[in-house]
Scaffold this motif. Structure first.
Motif, PDB file in Angstrom:
ATOM      1  N   ALA A 120      36.707   2.414   0.387  1.00 19.54           N
ATOM      2  CA  ALA A 120      37.162   1.046   0.657  1.00 19.54           C
ATOM      3  C   ALA A 120      36.590   0.544   1.981  1.00 19.54           C
ATOM      4  O   ALA A 120      36.256  -0.625   2.127  1.00 19.54           O
ATOM      5  CB  ALA A 120      38.680   1.008   0.700  1.00 19.54           C
ATOM      6  N   LEU A 121      36.448   1.462   2.951  1.00 23.47           N
ATOM      7  CA  LEU A 121      35.899   1.071   4.254  1.00 23.47           C
ATOM      8  C   LEU A 121      34.471   0.546   4.099  1.00 23.47           C
ATOM      9  O   LEU A 121      34.112  -0.488   4.658  1.00 23.47           O
ATOM     10  CB  LEU A 121      35.893   2.262   5.223  1.00 23.47           C
ATOM     11  N   THR A 122      33.644   1.288   3.332  1.00 21.33           N
ATOM     12  CA  THR A 122      32.257   0.844   3.179  1.00 21.33           C
ATOM     13  C   THR A 122      32.192  -0.399   2.296  1.00 21.33           C
ATOM     14  O   THR A 122      31.386  -1.287   2.540  1.00 21.33           O
ATOM     15  CB  THR A 122      31.375   1.957   2.581  1.00 21.33           C
ATOM     16  N   LEU A 123      33.063  -0.461   1.279  1.00 23.81           N
ATOM     17  CA  LEU A 123      33.051  -1.633   0.394  1.00 23.81           C
ATOM     18  C   LEU A 123      33.364  -2.900   1.177  1.00 23.81           C
ATOM     19  O   LEU A 123      32.728  -3.941   1.009  1.00 23.81           O
ATOM     20  CB  LEU A 123      34.074  -1.447  -0.738  1.00 23.81           C
ATOM     21  N   ARG A 124      34.357  -2.789   2.086  1.00 21.12           N
ATOM     22  CA  ARG A 124      34.753  -4.011   2.785  1.00 21.12           C
ATOM     23  C   ARG A 124      33.696  -4.469   3.781  1.00 21.12           C
ATOM     24  O   ARG A 124      33.614  -5.649   4.091  1.00 21.12           O
ATOM     25  CB  ARG A 124      36.129  -3.851   3.424  1.00 21.12           C
ATOM     26  N   VAL A 125      32.875  -3.540   4.276  1.00 25.40           N
ATOM     27  CA  VAL A 125      31.756  -3.949   5.140  1.00 25.40           C
ATOM     28  C   VAL A 125      30.788  -4.822   4.331  1.00 25.40           C
ATOM     29  O   VAL A 125      30.345  -5.879   4.776  1.00 25.40           O
ATOM     30  CB  VAL A 125      31.012  -2.718   5.704  1.00 25.40           C
ATOM     31  N   VAL A 126      30.485  -4.373   3.097  1.00 23.53           N
ATOM     32  CA  VAL A 126      29.562  -5.129   2.238  1.00 23.53           C
ATOM     33  C   VAL A 126      30.139  -6.506   1.923  1.00 23.53           C
ATOM     34  O   VAL A 126      29.463  -7.526   2.053  1.00 23.53           O
ATOM     35  CB  VAL A 126      29.283  -4.336   0.940  1.00 23.53           C
ATOM     36  N   LEU A 127      31.428  -6.530   1.542  1.00 26.99           N
ATOM     37  CA  LEU A 127      32.065  -7.814   1.225  1.00 26.99           C
ATOM     38  C   LEU A 127      32.108  -8.712   2.450  1.00 26.99           C
ATOM     39  O   LEU A 127      31.871  -9.916   2.367  1.00 26.99           O
ATOM     40  CB  LEU A 127      33.493  -7.583   0.702  1.00 26.99           C
ATOM     41  N   GLY A 128      32.363  -8.110   3.618  1.00 25.77           N
ATOM     42  CA  GLY A 128      32.418  -8.882   4.855  1.00 25.77           C
ATOM     43  C   GLY A 128      31.080  -9.524   5.150  1.00 25.77           C
ATOM     44  O   GLY A 128      31.019 -10.679   5.584  1.00 25.77           O
ATOM     45  N   PHE A 144      24.389 -14.302  -1.952  1.00 19.60           N
ATOM     46  CA  PHE A 144      24.679 -12.909  -2.273  1.00 19.60           C
ATOM     47  C   PHE A 144      23.518 -12.012  -1.866  1.00 19.60           C
ATOM     48  O   PHE A 144      23.728 -10.948  -1.278  1.00 19.60           O
ATOM     49  CB  PHE A 144      24.993 -12.749  -3.764  1.00 19.60           C
ATOM     50  N   VAL A 145      22.295 -12.448  -2.170  1.00 18.69           N
ATOM     51  CA  VAL A 145      21.133 -11.619  -1.821  1.00 18.69           C
ATOM     52  C   VAL A 145      21.073 -11.438  -0.306  1.00 18.69           C
ATOM     53  O   VAL A 145      20.956 -10.326   0.201  1.00 18.69           O
ATOM     54  CB  VAL A 145      19.826 -12.260  -2.340  1.00 18.69           C
ATOM     55  N   GLU A 146      21.207 -12.557   0.429  1.00 15.87           N
ATOM     56  CA  GLU A 146      21.156 -12.469   1.884  1.00 15.87           C
ATOM     57  C   GLU A 146      22.291 -11.601   2.411  1.00 15.87           C
ATOM     58  O   GLU A 146      22.098 -10.762   3.277  1.00 15.87           O
ATOM     59  CB  GLU A 146      21.274 -13.867   2.481  1.00 15.87           C
ATOM     60  N   GLY A 147      23.496 -11.827   1.862  1.00 14.13           N
ATOM     61  CA  GLY A 147      24.644 -11.032   2.289  1.00 14.13           C
ATOM     62  C   GLY A 147      24.407  -9.555   2.044  1.00 14.13           C
ATOM     63  O   GLY A 147      24.724  -8.711   2.886  1.00 14.13           O
ATOM     64  N   LEU A 148      23.807  -9.223   0.906  1.00 16.09           N
ATOM     65  CA  LEU A 148      23.569  -7.812   0.569  1.00 16.09           C
ATOM     66  C   LEU A 148      22.524  -7.204   1.500  1.00 16.09           C
ATOM     67  O   LEU A 148      22.663  -6.059   1.946  1.00 16.09           O
ATOM     68  CB  LEU A 148      23.122  -7.684  -0.889  1.00 16.09           C
ATOM     69  N   ILE A 149      21.459  -7.982   1.811  1.00 19.91           N
ATOM     70  CA  ILE A 149      20.430  -7.455   2.721  1.00 19.91           C
ATOM     71  C   ILE A 149      21.059  -7.131   4.074  1.00 19.91           C
ATOM     72  O   ILE A 149      20.844  -6.070   4.647  1.00 19.91           O
ATOM     73  CB  ILE A 149      19.288  -8.477   2.903  1.00 19.91           C
ATOM     74  N   TYR A 150      21.879  -8.087   4.575  1.00 21.26           N
ATOM     75  CA  TYR A 150      22.487  -7.867   5.885  1.00 21.26           C
ATOM     76  C   TYR A 150      23.634  -6.867   5.815  1.00 21.26           C
ATOM     77  O   TYR A 150      24.035  -6.315   6.837  1.00 21.26           O
ATOM     78  CB  TYR A 150      22.904  -9.202   6.511  1.00 21.26           C
ATOM     79  N   ALA A 151      24.148  -6.610   4.601  1.00 21.96           N
ATOM     80  CA  ALA A 151      25.197  -5.603   4.462  1.00 21.96           C
ATOM     81  C   ALA A 151      24.661  -4.215   4.818  1.00 21.96           C
ATOM     82  O   ALA A 151      25.393  -3.388   5.362  1.00 21.96           O
ATOM     83  CB  ALA A 151      25.741  -5.610   3.041  1.00 21.96           C
ATOM     84  N   ILE A 152      23.381  -3.973   4.524  1.00 19.08           N
ATOM     85  CA  ILE A 152      22.793  -2.665   4.858  1.00 19.08           C
ATOM     86  C   ILE A 152      22.844  -2.482   6.373  1.00 19.08           C
ATOM     87  O   ILE A 152      23.203  -1.419   6.881  1.00 19.08           O
ATOM     88  CB  ILE A 152      21.334  -2.574   4.346  1.00 19.08           C
ATOM     89  N   MET A 153      22.507  -3.574   7.100  1.00 16.84           N
ATOM     90  CA  MET A 153      22.572  -3.533   8.563  1.00 16.84           C
ATOM     91  C   MET A 153      24.025  -3.380   9.020  1.00 16.84           C
ATOM     92  O   MET A 153      24.320  -2.602   9.927  1.00 16.84           O
ATOM     93  CB  MET A 153      21.939  -4.829   9.093  1.00 16.84           C
TER      94      MET A 153
END
Lengths: 296, 328
Positions: A237-245, A6-15
């Protein structure tokens, strides 16, 4: 482990949010990312070693990324160079710039300096384990950035951005200069990417000039996977799904690493998996779009 | 409905991961994280396994490779942490840094790190850190340059290295200092990938009377390009990698065998598994005569019109003459 993903996913979610901005909203495929990501990392590492406080380091990294994006947009606007080439040119130049920022080194360790993460962890000591503390911190950071982006897209400027990717001609008719918009958009996008790089360096314990390899591809994969998860065209929803992706992408890579050997897969095959994931996501969404057209 | 299905899929993925954490543990498990697949690093990985198996024949290994992507180094470290590996071994600087940064409650060994202090892995190479020690692939830069200087007195020494490899940058710094002390002019040039190597050598070839190659993965993958240009300009090459020198026109090569370095690291891991404390183990350097190879190529010397002093030839354990390699 699960908090690690989750931490890694969240860091890369910003990118990934930055990549989503250029690819999906501006319709500007931007490869500067492979250079601005390590740029954020090296600016952050250099600032920390110089004794700058971590928050100012993050701001500096963000500004560095914005200026990298400005360069790409300027090359594209002024010299009428295609987006891809403009991005590649900036990315190539950034390699040298990044080595300069590290004062002619390739790698700078952050193992024994005070980073934003060590501060968060020491602040929560005794209350939360370091892993959970970083997880909560990144949830808050990403949520904050996501909400800021959502609000930005609801402003007049943000709405014009949405129109630009769809129909450049209409924006022109409204009396807005698309070149200025691209400058702001690509700048903001790379600012986010550099910010992600700054966090990644602190999370990994080092900044390295080769940190950008394969970043734009993982950003794209995250964006595509997200589109596969949630169907909607509301901005939240668009930004949320980027984070989840982004989180799902990290999870799949992790699974490939963990269980791949059951199907004789080695870690060397993971790049193949990344490419196939993007292709499959594209194929499915294309198929759905075609079917929707057929029904209309 | 579709939303539901995709959410269930995502949930299953996460569930699998949670389940994977609760796996039973048997005999020792050693995680090896390597930055990229590369002949020297692969030999090193094999050496680590063989070194551990000498005393722990039942040991299991989790071999991971970051495919050259630094961002993956952290994912691998997370995986080892979740698996509760008994020891994590990081091959090359970034992978070792990611392991040290992530794994706090298990011993971490680094290997193939030229400058462990500069990489922030240990505060000093005189002793280990809490739970961290390892082997360095620092090569005897000064001795290598002196050896070349004895075969052919140098006025200007050329050096090509890759600016993106932490190890190569650290070695270039040392070579620069050595040349300054010996009053030899140091002509350096950098590359960013193996495709640029030939051009880089061409730009300095006419200005130098010898070329020094340090431990640099990028350069060694393009070694034949370096030797081509050097031979055309009649310049001797002193290399830090004896194994690649067996098949290329390099005058002399002095360095160690990566497989042997892996063995040493593997034995270190076995010592720690048997209860040794990493804090008491200083960084290990490959200085034993048995660890180091010196290769001399007499064919190249003849083409360049150089004679190798007898005392140097006597210390060489690999000699190439008339296209034949003899190992002594």
């Amino acid at each position: 482990m699960i908090e690690g993903i989750f931490v890694e996913g969240l860091i890369y979610a910003i990118m990934a949010l930055g990549v989503f901005f250029t690819f999906r909203i501006l319709d500007f495929p931007d490869l500067t990312v492979d250079g601005s990501f390590p740029m954020g990392a090296v600016i952050m590492a250099t600032s920390l070693h110089a004794g700058v406080n971590p928050l100012s380091g993050l701001v500096l990294a963000f500004c560095g990324g914005v200026s990298a994006g400005f360069v790409t947009a300027a090359i594209h606007n002024k010299l009428k160079v295609p987006h891809l080439l403009a991005g590649i040119l900036t990315m190539t130049m950034l390699y040298s710039v990044n080595i300069r920022i590290l004062s002619n080194r390739a790698n700078l360790p952050l193992l024994r300096v005070d980073t934003i993460l060590t501060r968060v962890q020491s602040a929560c000591e005794g209350i939360l384990s370091p892993e959970i503390a970083s997880l909560i911190f990144f949830i808050l950071v990403v949520l904050g950035l996501k909400l800021a982006l959502d609000l930005f897209f609801l402003t007049d400027l943000g709405l014009v951005f949405g129109a630009l990717g769809n129909n450049e001609q209409m924006v022109r008719v409204q009396g807005v200069n698309p070149a200025t918009l691209k400058l702001i958009g690509v700048g903001l996008s790379n600012g986010l990417v550099a910010l992600s790089g700054a966090f990644a360096a602190q999370y990994q314990g080092f900044a390295d000039v080769n940190l950008g390899q394969g970043i734009v591809v993982s950003g794209l994969a995250s964006v595509m996977l997200g589109e596969f998860l949630i169907k909607s065209n509301r901005i939240w929803a668009l930004t949320l799904r980027v984070v989840l992706g982004a989180i799902l992408f990290k999870a799949i890579m992790y699974l490939g690493r963990y269980y791949g050997y059951y199907i004789n897969m080695t870690p060397n095959d993971l790049k193949l998996i990344t490419g196939l994931l993007i292709i499959i996501s594209l194929a499915i969404s294309n198929y759905k779009r075609l079917r929707a057209k057929g029904n209309a | 409905m579709k939303k539901l299905i995709s959410l269930i899929v995502a949930g299953l993925v996460m569930g699998l991961i949670a389940f994977s954490q609760a796996q039973a543990k048997e005999d020792v498990l050693i995680g090896i994280s390597k930055i990229v697949a590369h002949p020297a690093l692969d030999a090193l990985e094999q050496g680590v396994q063989d070194g551990v198996k000498e005393r722990f024949p039942q040991a299991r290994f989790d071999l991971q490779n970051a495919n050259g992507e630094m961002s993956t180094a952290a994912s691998i470290a997370q995986k080892f942490k979740a698996e509760n590996v008994d020891i994590a071994v990081g091959i090359a600087t970034p992978t070792a840094q990611a392991l040290v940064n992530t794994i706090k409650d298990r011993p971490v060994l680094f290997c193939a790190v030229t400058d462990p202090e500069g990489a922030g892995l240990v505060a000093s190479v005189e002793k280990g850190e809490k739970g961290v020690t390892g082997t360095s692939d620092m090569t005897p830069v000064k001795e290598q340059i002196l050896l070349l200087n004895r075969i052919k007195p140098l006025k200007k020494l050329g050096h090509v290295y890759s600016s993106s490899e932490a190890n190569a940058v650290a070695l270039a710094e040392i070579a620069r200092q050595v040349c300054k002390d010996l009053d030899i002019e140091f002509v350096e040039t950098t590359v960013t990938n193996s495709a640029e190597v030939k051009q880089a050598v061409q730009t300095i070839a006419s200005r130098v009377d010898g070329i020094y190659l340090s431990n640099d993965n990028t350069i060694f993958s393009a070694l034949s390009a370096v030797t081509q240009v050097a031979m055309r300009h009649n310049i001797p090459i002193m290399s830090a990698d004896p194994s690649s020198a067996e098949t290329n026109d390099v005058l002399a090569a002095w360095g160690f065998d990566y497989y042997k370095m892996g063995r040493v690291t593997g034995r270190l891991a076995a010592d720690i598994l048997e209860g040794a404390d990493p804090v008491d183990i200083p960084t290990v350097y490959m200085t034993e005569p048995g660890d180091v190879d010196l290769l001399i190529n007499l064919d190249v010397a003849q083409k360049l019109g150089l004679t190798i002093p007898k005392e140097i030839l006597d210390t060489a354990n690999k000699v190439i003459e008339n296209g034949q390699l003899t190992v002594r």
